[in-house]
Scaffold this active site. Structure first.
Site, short mmCIF file in Angstrom:
data_model
loop_
_atom_site.label_atom_id
_atom_site.label_comp_id
_atom_site.label_asym_id
_atom_site.label_seq_id
_atom_site.Cartn_x
_atom_site.Cartn_y
_atom_site.Cartn_z
N GLY A 92 -59.66 -100.26 -9.51
CA GLY A 92 -58.49 -100.95 -10.03
C GLY A 92 -57.31 -100.02 -10.22
O GLY A 92 -56.18 -100.45 -10.43
N ASP A 125 -52.89 -102.15 -15.36
CA ASP A 125 -51.64 -101.66 -14.79
C ASP A 125 -51.85 -100.62 -13.69
O ASP A 125 -50.89 -100.09 -13.12
CB ASP A 125 -50.75 -101.06 -15.89
CG ASP A 125 -51.43 -99.92 -16.63
OD1 ASP A 125 -52.56 -99.54 -16.24
OD2 ASP A 125 -50.85 -99.41 -17.60
N ARG A 183 -71.04 -96.35 -5.56
CA ARG A 183 -71.73 -96.59 -6.83
C ARG A 183 -72.88 -97.58 -6.64
O ARG A 183 -72.94 -98.27 -5.63
CB ARG A 183 -70.75 -97.23 -7.83
CG ARG A 183 -69.54 -96.39 -8.09
CD ARG A 183 -68.25 -97.20 -8.06
NE ARG A 183 -67.10 -96.29 -8.01
CZ ARG A 183 -66.55 -95.72 -9.07
NH1 ARG A 183 -66.99 -96.04 -10.27
NH2 ARG A 183 -65.56 -94.88 -8.95
N ASP A 252 -71.55 -99.83 -12.37
CA ASP A 252 -70.42 -99.42 -11.52
C ASP A 252 -70.01 -97.98 -11.81
O ASP A 252 -69.15 -97.44 -11.09
CB ASP A 252 -69.23 -100.37 -11.72
CG ASP A 252 -68.87 -100.55 -13.18
OD1 ASP A 252 -69.71 -101.06 -13.95
OD2 ASP A 252 -67.75 -100.17 -13.57
P1 AMP Z 1 -63.86 -97.90 -16.18
O1 AMP Z 1 -64.21 -98.37 -17.55
O2 AMP Z 1 -62.73 -96.87 -16.16
O3 AMP Z 1 -65.04 -97.43 -15.40
O4 AMP Z 1 -63.23 -99.16 -15.42
C1 AMP Z 1 -63.89 -100.37 -15.25
C2 AMP Z 1 -63.11 -101.22 -14.27
O5 AMP Z 1 -61.80 -101.50 -14.79
C3 AMP Z 1 -62.90 -100.58 -12.92
O6 AMP Z 1 -62.91 -101.59 -11.95
C4 AMP Z 1 -61.54 -99.96 -13.06
O7 AMP Z 1 -60.90 -99.78 -11.82
C5 AMP Z 1 -60.81 -101.00 -13.90
N1 AMP Z 1 -59.71 -100.41 -14.68
C6 AMP Z 1 -59.79 -99.60 -15.75
N2 AMP Z 1 -58.58 -99.27 -16.21
C7 AMP Z 1 -57.68 -99.89 -15.41
C8 AMP Z 1 -56.26 -99.96 -15.36
N3 AMP Z 1 -55.49 -99.32 -16.24
N4 AMP Z 1 -55.70 -100.70 -14.39
C9 AMP Z 1 -56.44 -101.37 -13.49
N5 AMP Z 1 -57.78 -101.35 -13.49
C10 AMP Z 1 -58.40 -100.63 -14.43
MG MG Z 2 -65.66 -96.97 -13.72
#
Ligand code: AMP
Ligand code: MG
Length: 488
Positions: A92, A125, A183, A252
């Site tokens: 994301g 974002d 992953r 993930d």
């Molecule tokens: P994480 O907790 O960082 O492993 O993220 C979990 C999911 O949320 C993944 O698909 C990330 O790409 C998405 N994600 C986390 N933060 C953001 C952000 N600020 N903008 C877009 N996607 C995000």
């Molecule tokens: Mg992640």
């Protein structure tokens, strides 16, 4: 040493069909600047150290320009988050720019984390804040120096572009390196969508590139699952032994290569507390420190389930069945080494009793093991600093008598044991309060020197570094107020 312009790209993942990703373009940030970099990680790309401060490099790693040969994509994946299946996640905010082949023939995927929105951003974002980027940068490189498999961090580029979390913060991008960012969830998405051919092609891709020796076996998918299981068991043993808590062990965030992946609200143990929860958002303690080996096992069953269409349910369960034994053996071996004991005999009860004592007396985990390296079997004054860590001195003394007897039984020479123990018991770890000081100076004063200092310190975690002795101390009282959550 090659310059930026002479990097050779070989984008394996981008050659797969678009089923697995979306082509993207990083969203530029205004006036990017270099916050910090890892000379060791630069060498993985054969880059001369002076390259990192070049304007072209900073603009590239800010996502403001692409180099010839780069092919930016965001990967699709799904995953089980806190036990619940989420059908679509994906990069994301991370973008894979390409894969660099170094002179040694290694392929390193270059990924920007925080490069802007992608088709998988959902409500987000697409950005990362400076605070969490500093934590990821420092921890990836520190884990590597501890000998723990991990994705790497090349540098952080910052920008004054505001990013809104609980408060207004500023944007940053971490350049991450790994042979692959695939992953468990990269497989789950195709299993749940019933896309067996897509699942197979991804498995073939991972096998051919990362497990070539298994690709030629009679049951390659089962062999891959077995190997991922073995690596994950080994990784969990390393996390537990060093006192690392990941904080968000969703499927993930589990690497198909057995790497530590996606640093968020992680934490190292200070005082030993088996139930330590580093993630402030994890109110149920699903990812508490002592749950990690079991959570990894659960995650592996999810991977096995996702791969089952390729190899039958029975074969899949057989491939993962050794996990408890693999973890147990790896953990026991690493803990015994930390104690300077040989596995077997009295070792397990001695270790378990010590851990219980540590928990009851709130003894700092890292400091305990480091002082234990100097243990004197004749129970002389040399043991005083170790003994002083315990409120219940009598209980420590009783344990120390048993420990001394076990050591004498091994006929080990104190000095030799001490050297061996020092090589497995780090003096310096990335405690939250150390990262917090570096973050505050960076965010409030644009002073990045503390990040560099910590990076250099943690590149040699097993060495005595007398001038930085205070970095090995227990956390100060104010550290109790630090809360780390998923918000990053
Ligand atoms: P994480 O907790 O960082 O492993 O993220 C979990 C999911 O949320 C993944 O698909 C990330 O790409 C998405 N994600 C986390 N933060 C953001 C952000 N600020 N903008 C877009 N996607 C995000
Ligand atoms: Mg992640």
């Amino acid at each position: 040493m090659p310059k930026l312009e002479s990097l050779r790209f070989d984008n394996g993942f981008a050659r797969l069909p678009e089923t697995y990703y979306s082509r993207v373009c990083p969203t530029p940030v205004p006036d990017p600047y270099l916050v910090c970099h890892s000379p060791e990680a630069l060498r993985l790309l054969d880059l001369d150290e002076s390259e990192i401060s070049r304007r072209e490099m900073i603009e590239t790693l800010a996502g403001n320009r692409l180099l010839p040969g780069m092919d930016a994509i965001a990967a699709l994946y799904a995953g089980h988050q806190f036990g619940h299946y989420v059908p679509q996640l994906g990069d994301g905010r991370a973008m894979l720019l390409g894969e660099v082949k170094n002179a040694a023939g290694e392929g390193w995927e270059v990924q920007l984390k925080g490069a802007g929105r992608t088709p998988y951003s959902r409500g987000g974002d697409g950005r990362a804040v400076l605070r969490s980027s500093i934590r990821e940068f420092l921890c990836s490189e520190a884990m590597h120096a501890l000998g723990i498999p991990t994705t790497r961090a090349l540098c952080i580029v910052g920008s004054d572009r505001p990013v809104y979390r609980e408060d207004e913060e500023t944007a940053a991008l971490v350049t991450r390196l790994a042979p692959s960012f695939v992953r468990f969830g990269s497989f789950e998405v195709f299993y749940y969508r019933n896309q067996v051919e897509a699942l197979r092609q991804l498995a073939d891709y991972v096998l051919a590139r990362y497990y070539p020796e298994l690709a030629v076996r009679a049951e390659p998918y089962a062999e891959m699952l077995r190997e991922v299981t073995r690596r994950t068991a080994e990784l969990m043993a390393q996390w537990q032994a060093v006192g690392f808590s990941h904080g968000v062990m969703n499927t993930d965030n589990m690497s198909i290569l057995g790497l530590t992946l996606d640093y968020g609200p992680f934490g190292f143990l200070d005082a030993f507390d088996p139930g330590f929860i580093c993630n402030h958002s994890d109110s149920g303690g699903r990812y508490a420190f002592d749950q990690q080996p079991d959570v990894a096992a659960w995650n592996i069953t999810k991977l096995a389930q996702a791969l089952a269409p390729l190899l039958s349910v029975e074969t899949a369960s057989a491939a993962i069945s050794d996990y408890p034994q693999q973890f147990g053996q790896a953990y026991l071996g690493r803990m015994a080494a930390k104690f300077g004991l040989a596995p077997g005999g009295e070792t397990v009860p001695l270790m378990m009793d010590a851990l219980q004592l540590l928990a009851r007396n709130h003894v700092d985990y890292t400091i305990f093991f480091r002082r234990l390296c100097n243990f004197d079997c004749t129970a002389g004054a040399a043991n005083a600093p170790l003994r002083d860590l315990f409120l219940d001195r009598a209980a420590f003394d009783a344990w120390a008598v048993r420990y001394a007897a076990a050591l004498r039984g091994m006929n080990a020479v104190d000095a030799e044991r001490s050297t061996a123990m020092r090589a497995v018991n780090p003096k310096y770890i990335l405690r939250n309060h150390l990262a917090e000081v570096a973050i505050r100076r960076a965010a409030d004063h644009r002073d990045y020197s503390e990040i560099a200092r910590l990076h250099t310190l943690l590149a040699h975690p097993f060495d005595e570094q007398p001038e930085l002795e205070s970095y090995a101390a227990e956390p100060p009282d104010w550290a109790k107020k630090i809360e780390v959550s998923c918000s990053s």
